[in-house]
Design an enzyme around this catalytic site. Structure first.
Site, mmCIF file in Angstrom:
data_model
loop_
_atom_site.group_PDB
_atom_site.id
_atom_site.type_symbol
_atom_site.label_atom_id
_atom_site.label_comp_id
_atom_site.label_asym_id
_atom_site.label_seq_id
_atom_site.Cartn_x
_atom_site.Cartn_y
_atom_site.Cartn_z
ATOM 1 N N LYS A 21 25.306 -36.150 -15.417
ATOM 2 C CA LYS A 21 26.720 -36.502 -15.245
ATOM 3 C C LYS A 21 27.607 -35.272 -15.463
ATOM 4 O O LYS A 21 28.524 -35.010 -14.682
ATOM 5 C CB LYS A 21 27.058 -37.623 -16.246
ATOM 6 C CG LYS A 21 28.455 -38.157 -16.162
ATOM 7 C CD LYS A 21 28.523 -39.564 -16.725
ATOM 8 C CE LYS A 21 28.534 -39.637 -18.237
ATOM 9 N NZ LYS A 21 29.743 -39.080 -18.859
ATOM 10 N N SER A 173 32.982 -29.146 -28.685
ATOM 11 C CA SER A 173 33.144 -30.073 -27.571
ATOM 12 C C SER A 173 33.031 -29.315 -26.258
ATOM 13 O O SER A 173 33.826 -28.412 -25.975
ATOM 14 C CB SER A 173 34.505 -30.770 -27.647
ATOM 15 O OG SER A 173 34.835 -31.308 -26.378
ATOM 16 N N ASP A 320 25.289 -37.694 -27.400
ATOM 17 C CA ASP A 320 25.252 -38.930 -26.607
ATOM 18 C C ASP A 320 23.982 -39.749 -26.878
ATOM 19 O O ASP A 320 23.852 -40.877 -26.395
ATOM 20 C CB ASP A 320 25.356 -38.606 -25.114
ATOM 21 C CG ASP A 320 26.745 -38.095 -24.752
ATOM 22 O OD1 ASP A 320 27.703 -38.353 -25.516
ATOM 23 O OD2 ASP A 320 26.882 -37.418 -23.721
ATOM 24 N N ARG A 351 31.356 -45.218 -31.712
ATOM 25 C CA ARG A 351 29.903 -45.453 -31.652
ATOM 26 C C ARG A 351 29.248 -45.563 -33.019
ATOM 27 O O ARG A 351 28.096 -45.990 -33.094
ATOM 28 C CB ARG A 351 29.216 -44.375 -30.811
ATOM 29 C CG ARG A 351 29.478 -44.558 -29.336
ATOM 30 C CD ARG A 351 28.662 -43.600 -28.473
ATOM 31 N NE ARG A 351 28.991 -43.817 -27.070
ATOM 32 C CZ ARG A 351 28.901 -42.900 -26.127
ATOM 33 N NH1 ARG A 351 28.481 -41.675 -26.430
ATOM 34 N NH2 ARG A 351 29.216 -43.190 -24.876
HETATM 35 C C1 S3P Z 1 30.332 -34.011 -22.041
HETATM 36 C C2 S3P Z 1 30.353 -33.548 -23.319
HETATM 37 C C3 S3P Z 1 30.220 -34.415 -24.485
HETATM 38 C C4 S3P Z 1 29.603 -35.745 -24.157
HETATM 39 C C5 S3P Z 1 30.171 -36.349 -22.917
HETATM 40 C C6 S3P Z 1 30.052 -35.415 -21.734
HETATM 41 C C7 S3P Z 1 30.597 -33.049 -20.960
HETATM 42 O O1 S3P Z 1 31.509 -34.604 -25.012
HETATM 43 O O2 S3P Z 1 29.741 -36.644 -25.235
HETATM 44 O O3 S3P Z 1 29.496 -37.557 -22.617
HETATM 45 O O4 S3P Z 1 30.271 -33.335 -19.798
HETATM 46 O O5 S3P Z 1 31.141 -31.994 -21.249
HETATM 47 P P1 S3P Z 1 32.097 -33.519 -26.050
HETATM 48 O O6 S3P Z 1 31.480 -32.220 -25.722
HETATM 49 O O7 S3P Z 1 33.552 -33.516 -25.862
HETATM 50 O O8 S3P Z 1 31.626 -34.012 -27.380
#
Ligand code: S3P
Length: 434
Positions: A21, A173, A320, A351
């Site tokens: 994703k 993040s 995740d 969560r």
């Molecule tokens: C993601 C990063 C994660 C993850 C999210 C998708 C991404 O979030 O939880 O489902 O695609 O960058 P964070 O990095 O903000 O924790």
């Protein structure tokens, strides 16, 4: 309609999880900013990534989508970018629906475009913190406002001339890091992002493949402003969508599963190390060594698991996967402690709360901590009515729990799996054996 899961006597088979994703979102958003035609194969056919496509289209970008070929789960997508000049002011509010990655990354791009956009999303998006992108974008000179003291979406973003920034992120993040790097491409001067712990690095890898000057030094990532060139991306299977099957095969008393085509970027596959440290039997066969997007087939079979402690720098790598790891812990011998994971409270649902509440309904011995949880196992789970809270990862965790539990598990709001894993329930049923 609620989905009913009954216990599986044995588990056997092959699964090809849907496409990553994170990489799919970035392929269309970065492709829209590049010069030329970016081609993406095996693009995730899910509701979240469809939201990225519709938002980028609303900015005047031509995106073509072809249905998957029979041997591929994903879509073929082409994105015609013309650099920063290729975008036009959207006529409508941009709606990211349930997708936090779309709103956060897209905002980094919108901040440097010469018009005003309004971005919103569904009920869950309106509860998720946006100050984490508003603050660094403002430091770069962006004119960006949010609801309730500039903390939440809807966001109004009036594009401005940005300047590079040296920014220490308070939380690790990948969404925020990617947002800042994207804004940095259109800024004056270099941008440096410092992370407290390493988060997934898909944006850095993809930006490099598109000619951006990105350098990484430990947990710091720097980007120089400059154009992107179009690229070709083949999206690997999503490690987070493979995770439920890994846990199913590791915890079910009679199981053997082969999971094909999983992206094994070291910053995404922390769950394998955690499960192995619990005693899981996992074999990884890499398809073509190395490369920017390494891919492997993963085999997992029944094992006796023991409790583990999950905390510190590994957390962003498995962020995740924590709901499904909590389920694994209910089947492991001893007390599993998960800490440093307060970020879970601001995902598609809280969560920590939803994992604890729902697994407890199935008989788990699980306790909430401010930044994690404690799980004592092993417990024989018992089927019961439970709820996904509209959160795809919780729905999938409960689906796997239903295969392990005695009796019937009734999962309310099961359709939310569509954001990352359409076809999850069909795959789940296909693995019953014996
Ligand atoms: C993601 C990063 C994660 C993850 C999210 C998708 C991404 O979030 O939880 O489902 O695609 O960058 P964070 O990095 O903000 O924790």
């Amino acid at each position: 309609m609620p989905y009913q899961v009954t216990p599986a006597e044995a588990i056997e088979g092959e699964i090809q999880p849907p496409s990553d994703k994170s990489i799919s979102h970035r392929a269309v958003i970065l492709g829209s900013l590049a010069h030329g035609v970016t081609t993406v194969t095996n693009f995730l056919h899910g509701a979240d990534t469809a939201a990225s496509i519709s938002c980028v289209r609303a900015l005047g970008i031509d995106i073509r989508v072809e249905e998957p070929s029979p041997d591929s789960r994903g879509l073929n997508v082409t994105v015609q970018g013309h650099g920063h000049e290729g975008f036009r002011e959207p006529e409508q509010v941009l709606d990211v629906r349930n997708s936090g990655t779309t709103i956060r990354i897209l905002s980094g791009l919108l901040a440097s475009l010469p018009f005003t956009s309004v971005v919103t999303g569904d009920h869950s998006i309106l509860q998720r913190p946006m100050d984490r992108i508003i603050e660094p974008l403002r430091l770069m000179g962006a004119d960006i406002r949010g609801r309730d003291g500039d903390r939440y979406a809807p966001l109004t973003i009036r594009g401005a001339a940005l300047r590079g920034v040296d920014y220490a992120m308070p939380v690790a993040s990948a969404q925020v890091k990617s947002c800042i790097l994207l804004a940095g491409l259109g800024a004056q001067g270099p941008t440096l992002v410092r992370e407290p712990a390493p988060s997934r690095d898909s944006a850095e890898r993809m930006l490099r493949a598109m000619g951006a000057r990105v350098s990484v030094n430990g947990n710091n990532v720097a980007v120089e402003p400059g154009p992107l060139h179009a690229a070709h991306f083949r999206v690997p299977g999503d490690a987070s969508s493979a995770a439920p099957w890994m846990v199913l095969a590791a915890t079910h008393p009679s199981a053997r599963l082969h999971i094909r085509g999983v992206g094994i970027n070291p910053r995404r596959i922390g769950i394998v190390g955690v499960l192995r440290s619990m005693g899981a039997k996992i074999t990884i066969q890499e398809r073509a060594a190395g490369g920017p997007m390494p891919v492997a087939d993963i085999s997992v079979e029944t094992a006796r698991l023991t409790a583990v402690s999950i905390h510190g720098d590994i957390i962003p790598n498995v962020i995740d996967e924590i709901p499904i790891l909590a389920l694994a812990a209910t089947q492991a011998d001893g007390e599993t402690i998960i800490r440093d994971a307060a970020e879970l409270r601001v995902k598609e649902s809280d969560r920590i709360k939803t994992t604890v509440a729902e697994l407890r309904k199935l008989g788990a011995d699980i306790e909430e901590l401010p930044d994690g949880m404690i799980i004592r196992g092993p417990t024989k789970l018992k089927g019961a009515p439970c709820c996904s809270h509209g959160d795809h990862r919780i729905a999938m965790t409960l689906g796997i729990a239903g295969l392990l539990a005695q009796g019937e598990t009734l999962i309310h709001d099961p359709e939310c799996v569509d954001v990352s894993y359409p076809g999850f329930w069909e795959d789940l049923e296909s693995l019953r054996a014996g």
